[in-house]
Design an enzyme around this catalytic site. Structure first.
Site, mmCIF file in Angstrom:
data_model
loop_
_atom_site.group_PDB
_atom_site.id
_atom_site.type_symbol
_atom_site.label_atom_id
_atom_site.label_comp_id
_atom_site.label_asym_id
_atom_site.label_seq_id
_atom_site.Cartn_x
_atom_site.Cartn_y
_atom_site.Cartn_z
ATOM 1 N N CYS A 37 -44.437 -47.969 -16.835
ATOM 2 C CA CYS A 37 -43.550 -47.840 -15.894
ATOM 3 C C CYS A 37 -42.608 -48.826 -16.056
ATOM 4 C CB CYS A 37 -44.190 -48.385 -14.778
ATOM 5 S SG CYS A 37 -43.500 -48.561 -13.173
ATOM 6 N N CYS A 58 -42.675 -52.319 -13.683
ATOM 7 C CA CYS A 58 -43.317 -52.981 -13.969
ATOM 8 C C CYS A 58 -43.187 -54.029 -14.892
ATOM 9 C CB CYS A 58 -44.490 -52.513 -14.245
ATOM 10 S SG CYS A 58 -46.035 -51.627 -13.339
ATOM 11 N N HIS A 108 -47.764 -51.782 -9.107
ATOM 12 C CA HIS A 108 -48.036 -50.326 -9.453
ATOM 13 C C HIS A 108 -47.675 -50.068 -7.875
ATOM 14 C CE1 HIS A 108 -45.889 -46.459 -11.617
ATOM 15 N NE2 HIS A 108 -46.885 -46.877 -11.156
ATOM 16 N N ASN A 148 -35.487 -44.460 -1.185
ATOM 17 C CA ASN A 148 -35.862 -43.456 -1.400
ATOM 18 C C ASN A 148 -37.827 -43.215 -1.590
ATOM 19 O OD1 ASN A 148 -33.610 -42.056 -0.774
ATOM 20 N ND2 ASN A 148 -33.853 -41.744 -3.190
ATOM 21 N N SER A 188 -38.204 -41.916 -8.216
ATOM 22 C CA SER A 188 -38.033 -40.996 -9.813
ATOM 23 C C SER A 188 -39.136 -42.127 -10.121
ATOM 24 C CB SER A 188 -37.185 -41.302 -10.927
ATOM 25 O OG SER A 188 -36.455 -43.340 -9.910
ATOM 26 N N HIS A 211 -43.294 -46.997 -8.271
ATOM 27 C CA HIS A 211 -43.614 -48.135 -8.594
ATOM 28 C C HIS A 211 -43.034 -48.742 -7.108
ATOM 29 C CE1 HIS A 211 -44.049 -52.564 -10.044
ATOM 30 N NE2 HIS A 211 -43.139 -52.754 -9.227
ATOM 31 N N HIS A 265 -40.075 -49.854 -4.789
ATOM 32 C CA HIS A 265 -38.242 -50.275 -5.194
ATOM 33 C C HIS A 265 -37.971 -49.489 -4.564
ATOM 34 C CE1 HIS A 265 -38.355 -46.529 -7.323
ATOM 35 N NE2 HIS A 265 -37.453 -46.652 -6.909
ATOM 36 N N GLN A 297 -33.051 -49.889 -3.141
ATOM 37 C CA GLN A 297 -31.820 -49.678 -3.854
ATOM 38 C C GLN A 297 -30.996 -50.209 -3.203
ATOM 39 O OE1 GLN A 297 -30.258 -46.323 -6.627
ATOM 40 N NE2 GLN A 297 -32.262 -45.022 -5.898
HETATM 41 P P1 H2U Z 1 -35.365 -44.062 -7.133
HETATM 42 O O1 H2U Z 1 -35.328 -45.157 -5.887
HETATM 43 O O2 H2U Z 1 -34.413 -42.955 -6.830
HETATM 44 O O3 H2U Z 1 -36.082 -43.624 -7.287
HETATM 45 O O4 H2U Z 1 -34.389 -44.708 -8.020
HETATM 46 C C1 H2U Z 1 -35.012 -45.751 -8.656
HETATM 47 C C2 H2U Z 1 -33.302 -46.274 -9.503
HETATM 48 O O5 H2U Z 1 -33.735 -47.412 -11.255
HETATM 49 C C3 H2U Z 1 -31.903 -45.266 -10.085
HETATM 50 O O6 H2U Z 1 -31.681 -45.269 -9.659
HETATM 51 C C4 H2U Z 1 -32.999 -46.674 -11.849
HETATM 52 C C5 H2U Z 1 -32.248 -45.037 -11.486
HETATM 53 O O7 H2U Z 1 -31.240 -45.438 -11.929
HETATM 54 N N1 H2U Z 1 -32.948 -47.045 -13.285
HETATM 55 C C6 H2U Z 1 -32.795 -48.355 -13.630
HETATM 56 O O8 H2U Z 1 -32.092 -48.819 -13.455
HETATM 57 N N2 H2U Z 1 -33.375 -48.704 -15.226
HETATM 58 C C7 H2U Z 1 -34.564 -47.831 -15.146
HETATM 59 O O9 H2U Z 1 -35.468 -48.292 -16.879
HETATM 60 C C8 H2U Z 1 -34.645 -46.921 -14.928
HETATM 61 C C9 H2U Z 1 -34.236 -46.697 -13.724
HETATM 62 ZN ZN ZN Z 2 -44.847 -49.999 -12.312
#
Ligand code: H2U
Ligand code: ZN
Length: 348
Positions: A51, A54, A114, A154, A162, A165, A167, A169
């Site tokens: 992940c 993590c 996670h 989201n 994506s 975990h 999270h 934004q």
């Molecule tokens: P979601 O909230 O749609 O899951 O998006 C996760 C965000 O995490 C996504 O905008 C960012 C992606 O660009 N990301 C990073 O900044 N670094 C990473 O190593 C993977 C994902």
């Molecule tokens: Zn994780």
């Protein structure tokens, strides 16, 4: 004929955007039954070496996460908005109109674990997330080129998240984006006419009527708004009409964490699955203005319809003409209100 909300097709006005939603309650003649299916959710590990969120792991971008033990925020490695870029306005023949847009995107990890979600985290941990939102809003909002700080989550694969975990934004930018901009206009109109925020007047009505109430504590109320579009859409409204994350008292921060726990637990209990949604806050713009018209609130937009795997598609008539829903807001509110406040995984 007198309009009956439970039988007659009708349109409801969204007080916050000025848009109308088509409601067609007659399409669900029978009580709308959610199947309570225990969909085979694979149990997630507390730590996943693959992940990118993590603690201690390499990200897909260049960085590596610290061994964080509470919350953790970082600049999105694939930011949609950038701070150092053109902000030029283009007007080519009055027909091709554009503007360069500056901004900052961040990712916020809610927990080192996670396998958790807001619904399954303990209150003190959710309070830490609230504190981080407050400090991010403050720090980003203080920058002179940042006029709006959009904090959102989201949740779930169906929402395009994506990574499981926990999270969220933040996209902070120069222009007040479309959704809060619509609200700003409506909020101003109401405040000029009545000298009160539209949400405090609306909240008073909802607390009297109670038919759309879902949950409540000393500082926040959750309703299915009269004009809800998504089947399980809810609106979290602060009882005191403050405008910004930074206006919250310590008690209100705790109240926000508590109400978040309440609504996300109820959501998970709807179909006994981790309930997907897009959710986010609408605090006042950070454009240096006072914003007495603004009333802090949060929207939850879950995509699910009748069961854990039937999603509402916004297509056809809704793409081309108007937003539409079948069951009434009152029906969904009653359903959510009656659900237990204890997470289904923690029962029995
Ligand atoms: P979601 O909230 O749609 O899951 O998006 C996760 C965000 O995490 C996504 O905008 C960012 C992606 O660009 N990301 C990073 O900044 N670094 C990473 O190593 C993977 C994902
Ligand atoms: Zn994780």
């Amino acid at each position: 004929m007198k309009l009956d909300f439970t039988k007659h097709p009708h349109r409801r006005l969204n007080l916050l955007t000025g848009e109308w939603v088509q409601v067609s309650p007659h399409r669900t003649k029978r009580p709308w039954q959610g199947q309570e299916e225990e969909t085979g959710q694979d149990k997630k590990p507390e730590y996943d070496p693959d992940c990118y969120l993590c603690p201690g792991n390499d990200r897909a971008g260049d960085g590596r996460n610290p061994e964080y033990t509470s919350t953790f925020s970082f600049v999105n490695d694939f930011s949609a908005l950038l701070p150092d870029t053109s902000n030029e306005k283009v007007n080519d023949s009055d027909l091709l109109i554009a503007k360069g847009e500056r901004g900052i995107c961040k990712v916020i990890c809610f927990s080192p674990r996670h396998d958790l979600t807001l619904a399954e985290m303990e209150l003190p941990q959710i309070e830490n997330v609230v504190d981080l939102w407050v400090s991010e809003y403050k720090e980003l909002g203080q920058k002179d080129f940042i006029n709006y700080v959009q904090i959102f989550e989201n949740r779930g694969e169906v929402m395009g998240s994506s990574n499981p975990h926990p999270h969220g934004q933040i996209w902070a930018q120069e222009t007040i984006p479309e959704e809060p901009a619509k609200e700003l206009n409506r909020f101003k109109d109401h405040y000029e006419k009545h000298g009160s925020t539209v949400l405090s007047d609306y909240l008073k009505l909802e607390l009297e009527r109670k038919e759309r109430l879902v949950a409540e504590n000393d500082h926040f109320v959750v309703v299915v708004p009269f004009w809800a579009f998504w089947p399980f859409e809810t609106l979290v409204i602060s009882k005191r009409p403050f405008a910004r994350f930074t206006d919250m008292t310590d008690e209100e921060r705790k109240g926000l964490a508590d109400i978040l726990k309440k609504i996300t637990v109820k959501y998970d209990n709807v179909f006994k699955v981790s309930f997907p949604y897009s959710a986010g806050f609408h605090p006042a713009p950070t454009d240096g203005k006072d914003h007495p018209e603004w009333h802090f609130h949060m929207h939850f937009y879950p995509p699910l319809l009748r069961s854990a795997n039937i999603k509402k598609f916004r297509v056809g008539y809704e793409m081309l003409a108007n937003s539409q829903r079948d069951v009434t807001a009152e029906y969904s509110a009653e359903w959510l209100r009656e659900l237990p406040d204890v997470h289904y995984k923690k029962r029995r």
